[in-house]
Each structure stands twice: as C-alpha cells, then as structure tokens.
Design an enzyme around this catalytic site. Structure first.
Site, PDB file in Angstrom:
ATOM      1  N   GLU A 185       0.857  -1.191   0.000  1.00  0.00           N
ATOM      2  CA  GLU A 185       0.000   0.000   0.000  1.00  0.00           C
ATOM      3  C   GLU A 185       0.897   1.247   0.000  1.00  0.00           C
ATOM      4  O   GLU A 185       1.923   1.281   0.670  1.00  0.00           O
ATOM      5  CB  GLU A 185      -0.890  -0.003   1.262  1.00  0.00           C
ATOM      6  CG  GLU A 185      -1.873   1.167   1.321  1.00  0.00           C
ATOM      7  CD  GLU A 185      -2.758   1.167   2.579  1.00  0.00           C
ATOM      8  OE1 GLU A 185      -2.420   0.495   3.577  1.00  0.00           O
ATOM      9  OE2 GLU A 185      -3.784   1.871   2.555  1.00  0.00           O
ATOM     10  N   LYS A 207      -9.889   1.279  -2.554  1.00  0.00           N
ATOM     11  CA  LYS A 207     -10.103   0.812  -1.164  1.00  0.00           C
ATOM     12  C   LYS A 207     -11.543   1.081  -0.733  1.00  0.00           C
ATOM     13  O   LYS A 207     -12.010   2.226  -0.777  1.00  0.00           O
ATOM     14  CB  LYS A 207      -9.117   1.535  -0.252  1.00  0.00           C
ATOM     15  CG  LYS A 207      -9.051   1.013   1.175  1.00  0.00           C
ATOM     16  CD  LYS A 207      -7.898   1.724   1.912  1.00  0.00           C
ATOM     17  CE  LYS A 207      -7.670   1.225   3.312  1.00  0.00           C
ATOM     18  NZ  LYS A 207      -6.486   1.837   3.942  1.00  0.00           N
ATOM     19  N   CYS A 267      -5.357  -3.074   2.903  1.00  0.00           N
ATOM     20  CA  CYS A 267      -5.137  -2.924   4.340  1.00  0.00           C
ATOM     21  C   CYS A 267      -6.396  -3.050   5.196  1.00  0.00           C
ATOM     22  O   CYS A 267      -6.842  -4.139   5.480  1.00  0.00           O
ATOM     23  CB  CYS A 267      -4.388  -1.631   4.628  1.00  0.00           C
ATOM     24  SG  CYS A 267      -3.555  -1.742   6.237  1.00  0.00           S
TER      25      CYS A 267
HETATM   26  N1  LIG Z   1      -3.578   1.616   6.170  1.00  0.00           N
HETATM   27  C1  LIG Z   1      -4.550   1.261   6.985  1.00  0.00           C
HETATM   28  O1  LIG Z   1      -5.673   0.988   6.567  1.00  0.00           O
HETATM   29  C2  LIG Z   1      -4.197   1.187   8.457  1.00  0.00           C
HETATM   30  C3  LIG Z   1      -4.680  -0.093   9.051  1.00  0.00           C
HETATM   31  C4  LIG Z   1      -4.073  -0.470  10.346  1.00  0.00           C
HETATM   32  O2  LIG Z   1      -3.109   0.087  10.823  1.00  0.00           O
HETATM   33  C5  LIG Z   1      -4.690  -1.618  11.034  1.00  0.00           C
HETATM   34  O3  LIG Z   1      -4.315  -1.879  12.192  1.00  0.00           O
HETATM   35  O4  LIG Z   1      -5.560  -2.288  10.439  1.00  0.00           O
END
Ligand SMILES: NC(=O)CCC(=O)C(=O)O
Length: 276
Positions: free
Chosen positions: A43, A113, A154
């Site tokens: 990402e 996303k 993520c």
């Molecule tokens: N980049 C994100 O979406 C952060 C996600 C994150 O840190 C998590 O714990 O899940």
C-alpha cells in the site's frame, strides 16, 4: 497449477522517482532471479503515507507516471504485477487505488479501497481516511489461468464478510497491499491473515512496506497463509522479497476434507429467527 507469488516489502523513501526505480528493480529480481509469475507491491508504495502530501503525489489512472512505470515493468519482465496502492486523482477526488498489470503491460484490474480506515488504532496513531479519500464501492478480481484472485487494501482485511464475498465470486487467492501500524500489526496482522484464509479456505497474502521512521510506521512482516491457515512465507521488517508457491491442489484438498461451504446454514445467519 502453481502460482509463484513474490511479495516486495519495499522501503519507501521521500522521492517518488527513487521508489519507482526501486520497485521496478525489485520486480525484475522477483521475476528473473526468483522466478515469480505474480509480484505484489505494498500500500502507498510510491510515496510516504502522509495526509499533507497526498494531493502532491496523486496521479491519474492509467495516465500517470506510476502506471506507466508498472505497465512497462510488467511487460518488460513478462509478469503479473499487483501495483500495491497509490493515491489516485479522479474528478476532483482522491482514492486509495490498486492497479494490476498483465504480462503484456495491460491494465487487468483496478481496485479502490472500500473500507477507509477511521481509527485511533492502538491509541498512539490516529487515521482519518474518510477525510482524505473517497471510498470505492466495487469488488475487483483478475485471473491467472483458472485461478481467480480478489483484491483488498489494508483496513479491508478486517472485514470478514468482504473476503467471503470474494470467495463467493470464485476467488481462490486474496491479496491485500497493506500499511499496518506497528502496535496493531503486532497483535492482529498474522491473526487476520490466518482468519481470512481459514474462513474462505483460500490463499491470503498481505504485503507491507519495510519499516521506516514514517509518520505511520509500517509493521513489515509481509506474509502468505495457505488455506489450512499456515504461514508459508513471512518477511522480517526490512526491505526484502519473499516468495511462496500457491499450490491450487491444496485448495481442493482442504475444501474436500473440511466442507464448511457446503454445510453453511445461511437460514440461521440473518437473525430473522427468534432466540431463547
Ligand atoms: N492503512 C490502513 O488501513 C491502516 C490499518 C491499520 O493500521 C490496522 O491496524 O488495520
């Protein structure tokens, strides 16, 4: 059929040009030296993930500098490239977007996303992505041979129903470019990958940037989990490439031995029934 997947745990620096050069060099190594046929970037791999610079690093898809570099790399080295994510600019809005490139350099999938991260995470770090990005509202898949692959980014990895929707769409592999905070990464990263793999009897890959002193410090530890829930490959926190064989025969074995998808009681899950 076996897919050789390479996760590129890239060390992101301030210069976009350097990140793109590094990414393309590592894609070459993943293909030429490690013989991968599917290469994944993390990402926000082309610039540090900071709220105040998103507008500056944003690009149009597919016309921007990063897309050109990824398309050329995929074509020059003859490999599928899941291009992590970049900040996409479109119609005055920003999206956190993953592009996927086929071995001819063609754009085979684009994923924005869906679940934006608004969270105080462990307490030390706060993210408010809904103030920065517009959420996507489409699933995105692509295929290598008969194998269908679904994409998330993520925070999406925390949503079990989303991953299961991909299984329903016929996906056998789920790929999440991700930049997870260190404290939540320590607690949840491996657990989430195993959970999504077991829930869906699928291969799951999380690909992180290497750890740096960025505002949001990436956890690292990119990993691949098989449909039994076993970690079959795992990175450290430094820049490296990890490679794993995704043996599709294993999916059939797991699904035959533990046929939970045939045993689901969908009639029970919508809470239309009474309880006592
Ligand atoms: N980049 C994100 O979406 C952060 C996600 C994150 O840190 C998590 O714990 O899940």
């Amino acid at each position: 059929m076996t897919i050789k997947i390479a996760l590129i745990q890239l060390r992101v620096v301030d210069s976009k040009e350097k990140n793109l050069k590094n990414a393309c060099d590592l894609i070459r190594i993943a293909k030429k030296e490690k013989e991968a046929n599917l290469v994944v970037l993390p990402e926000c791999f082309n610039a540090p993930y900071t709220a105040d610079t998103l507008q500056d690093v944003a690009e149009e898809i597919p016309g921007g500098q990063t897309c050109r570099a990824l398309s050329n790399a995929a074509r020059d080295f003859g490999v599928h490239v899941v291009g992590g994510s970049i900040v996409e600019s479109c119609g005055g809005r920003l999206y956190n977007t993953c592009t996927v490139w086929g071995p001819e350099g063609d754009l085979v999938a684009t994923y924005r996303k869906v679940h934006l991260c608004d969270s105080s995470l462990s307490g030390k770090t706060t993210i408010a992505e809904t103030k920065l990005f517009t959420a996507g509202s489409q699933y995105a898949t692509f295929s290598i041979g008969d194998t269908r692959i679904g994409l998330g980014i993520c925070w999406d990895m925390r949503f079990a129903e989303f991953a299961t929707a991909y299984r329903t769409l016929g996906c056998d592999v789920l790929i999440y470019p991700a930049l997870c905070d260190v404290p939540t990464g320590e607690l949840h990263w491996e657990l989430l990958a195993k959970a999504r793999a077991l829930d869906n009897q699928a291969f799951v890959a999380f690909c992180s940037p290497a750890r740096t002193h960025a505002k949001l410090i990436p956890y690292g530890h990119s990993l691949v989990v098989d449909p039994w829930g076993q970690v079959i490959q795992r990175a450290t926190e430094f820049q490296e490439i990890v490679v794993a064989d995704l043996k599709m025969q294993e999916l059939a074995d797991v699904r035959r031995r533990i046929p939970v998808f045939e045993q689901k009681r969908a009639d029970m899950y919508e809470l239309k029934v009474g309880y006592s």
